[in-house]
Design a protein around this motif. Structure first.
Motif: not given
Length: 60
Positions: A2-25
Motif C-alpha cells: 500500500q506504500r505510496g497510495r496515501g493510506c498511511g497519510s490518511r491514518l496519521l491525519k485521522a490520529a492527529i485530528d482525534c488527538a486535537r479534538q481530545r485536547g492533546c497538546r
C-alpha cells in the motif's frame, strides 16, 4: 503493497485530528534510528526530531 497510495497519510491525519479534538497538546512517535523512510514520512507530516531519549528494559 500500500506504500505510496496515501493510506498511511490518511491514518496519521485521522490520529492527529482525534488527538486535537481530545485536547492533546503533543504527539510523540518512536522510530528506529535506521528507519529513514519512516522518519521522512513523519517529517512530511510536520513532525520534527526531539532531544528525548527512548529507554527500554528487555524482559525476555
Amino acid at each position: 503493497g500500500q506504500r505510496g497510495r496515501g493510506c498511511g497519510s490518511r491514518l496519521l491525519k485521522a490520529a492527529i485530528d482525534c488527538a486535537r479534538q481530545r485536547g492533546c497538546r503533543r504527539i510523540t512517535l518512536l522510530t528506529d534510528g535506521h528507519n529513514l523512510d519512516a522518519q521522512r514520512f513523519y517529517r512530511q507530516h510536520g513532525f520534527a526530531g526531539s532531544d528525548m531519549k527512548a529507554m527500554r528494559l528487555m524482559l525476555d
